[in-house]
Write a protein that holds these residues in place. Sequence first.
Motif, short mmCIF file in Angstrom:
data_model
loop_
_atom_site.label_atom_id
_atom_site.label_comp_id
_atom_site.label_asym_id
_atom_site.label_seq_id
_atom_site.Cartn_x
_atom_site.Cartn_y
_atom_site.Cartn_z
N ILE A 116 -0.92 2.57 -6.82
CA ILE A 116 -0.50 3.20 -5.57
C ILE A 116 0.16 4.54 -5.83
CG2 ILE A 116 1.11 3.00 -3.63
CD1 ILE A 116 0.60 -0.03 -3.68
N VAL A 117 1.00 4.60 -6.85
CA VAL A 117 1.76 5.83 -7.10
C VAL A 117 1.03 6.79 -8.03
CG1 VAL A 117 3.94 4.64 -6.72
CG2 VAL A 117 3.07 4.87 -9.04
N LEU A 153 4.92 1.48 0.91
CA LEU A 153 5.79 1.89 -0.18
C LEU A 153 6.62 3.10 0.22
CD1 LEU A 153 4.93 1.78 -3.91
CD2 LEU A 153 6.14 3.75 -3.01
N ALA A 154 5.99 4.09 0.86
CA ALA A 154 6.72 5.28 1.28
C ALA A 154 7.79 4.94 2.30
CB ALA A 154 5.75 6.32 1.84
N ARG A 179 1.09 11.34 -4.65
CA ARG A 179 1.29 11.85 -3.31
C ARG A 179 2.13 10.93 -2.43
NH1 ARG A 179 0.83 16.85 -3.90
NH2 ARG A 179 0.87 17.01 -1.62
N VAL A 180 2.69 9.88 -3.01
CA VAL A 180 3.53 8.97 -2.25
C VAL A 180 4.97 9.48 -2.31
CG1 VAL A 180 4.37 6.61 -1.99
CG2 VAL A 180 2.03 7.03 -2.76
N ASP A 181 5.60 9.63 -1.17
CA ASP A 181 6.98 10.10 -1.13
C ASP A 181 7.91 8.96 -1.52
OD1 ASP A 181 6.08 12.53 -0.36
OD2 ASP A 181 7.19 12.64 1.52
N ALA A 182 8.21 8.89 -2.81
CA ALA A 182 9.06 7.83 -3.34
C ALA A 182 9.68 8.30 -4.64
CB ALA A 182 8.25 6.55 -3.58
N ASN A 237 0.85 -1.19 0.00
CA ASN A 237 0.00 0.00 0.00
C ASN A 237 0.88 1.24 0.00
OD1 ASN A 237 0.66 0.61 2.85
ND2 ASN A 237 -0.61 -1.18 3.30
N ALA A 238 0.25 2.41 0.01
CA ALA A 238 1.02 3.66 -0.08
C ALA A 238 1.93 3.85 1.12
CB ALA A 238 0.06 4.84 -0.21
N ASP A 239 1.47 3.44 2.30
CA ASP A 239 2.26 3.62 3.51
C ASP A 239 3.51 2.75 3.48
OD1 ASP A 239 2.71 4.60 6.26
OD2 ASP A 239 2.34 2.51 6.78
#
Length: 437
Positions: free
Chosen positions: A126-127, A95-96, A131-134, A91-93
Amino acid sequence: MIRTALALLAAFLVAAPAPEASTLIRGAHVFDGAGSPAQVRDVLIRDGRIAAVERDINPPLGARVIDAAGMTLLPGLHDLHIHTRSQVFENADTLARGFAPYVASGVTSINEYSVNREMLPRIRAIVAGGRVDAPHLQLALRMGVPHGHGTESDFTNSITAQVTTPDEARAAMAALLPHRPDVIKVFTDGWRYGRDEDRPNMDLPTLSAIVEAAKRAHVPVVTHTVTADGARIAAQAGVDAMVHGIGDTLVDHALVQLMKRRGLAYVPTLVVYEPQQDREFLPQEWKLVRPRGKAREAERDAKPVAPIPTYESRRWRIMQENVRRLKAAGVRIGVGTDAGIGGVYHGWATIREIRWLVKLGFTPAEALKAATSESALIIGKGDIQGRIAPGLNADLLLVGGRPDQRIEDLYDVRHVFVGGRELSLPAARAALAADAP
């Protein structure tokens, strides 16, 4: 009539999205990634792109201004070879948090080699929100030969398409390409460094069939190549880059000229071959090691230094000399690490790889060019990233000091932008300290 027009205008202004705020980075030494000496300039970011690179830019109304005096702005770094555990992509969390080491190290673009076709839509979803910091993720699909390298575990065997003939290669590519991979990674070379029994190699006709199909789809092809013979096959087949260095013998003039003639780039992943028995870390590196990594290294340090096996020290000497020779000959060299494999830590290993290039004869500016514009060209992104110029993606790294003159300053990361959006360094550093996921 006027009242009606004003009402319509008001309705439009309410409904229209607010313009994206601009960011002005003022007074940095700007290293453009293309090889020109750094110059003090202002850089304006707008709508995810670099809008201007000039002296004394007046900030647009509402723009954020970053005073970068005494700092250096350069394109975000690339790592063209990493492996990530599949749990990071849940998930986004996750992944970040999983890619926090890259954010903390100023890496804005990576090539991921441990995914399969079923994972691609989920990762992209997800990306997609932006807004995902990656970093930017170039997702590779894998090909190899039965029982070859890249098939050793149940997981890697399941995610690696395996072919032995050109017809099988064409059929496999027809099945893979509709999933829109960003890269095709081919495990072609089965040499096991004189340490273990060799595995099967892929032949030239089969690899050529893969490359032909990929080129029609405008997808770059990189190979796992670790021998001089494998490099000849990769060059003859027309692959874009070989990843991992030639470690069985020194390159000769004929091979170097073949690589240059066919445009084969070289991504040596030195840090995965650097002997770890007596490896030492800079204090700046140690700050970026997650708790589990620190425990692992502390356990190693508590023991007497283990002897380096003969095959390993010989291979390491050969790999270093081959980088020197290929650089001298003008072969394009990019930056990758094989992070995620045996003691090669995500994120800061990229900076360590850049430092190794400097140790082997690159100037700091040449090593930074390898990690930015050269690596972007290798993955077919040279027209949108890897340099600081108007119109390109605002994938940027602002650091203290002058890494183009003193490469260790590259660890002093102050701001990181991906697509014009600043990523949170405090959040990335907190995720490092939490050792998660």
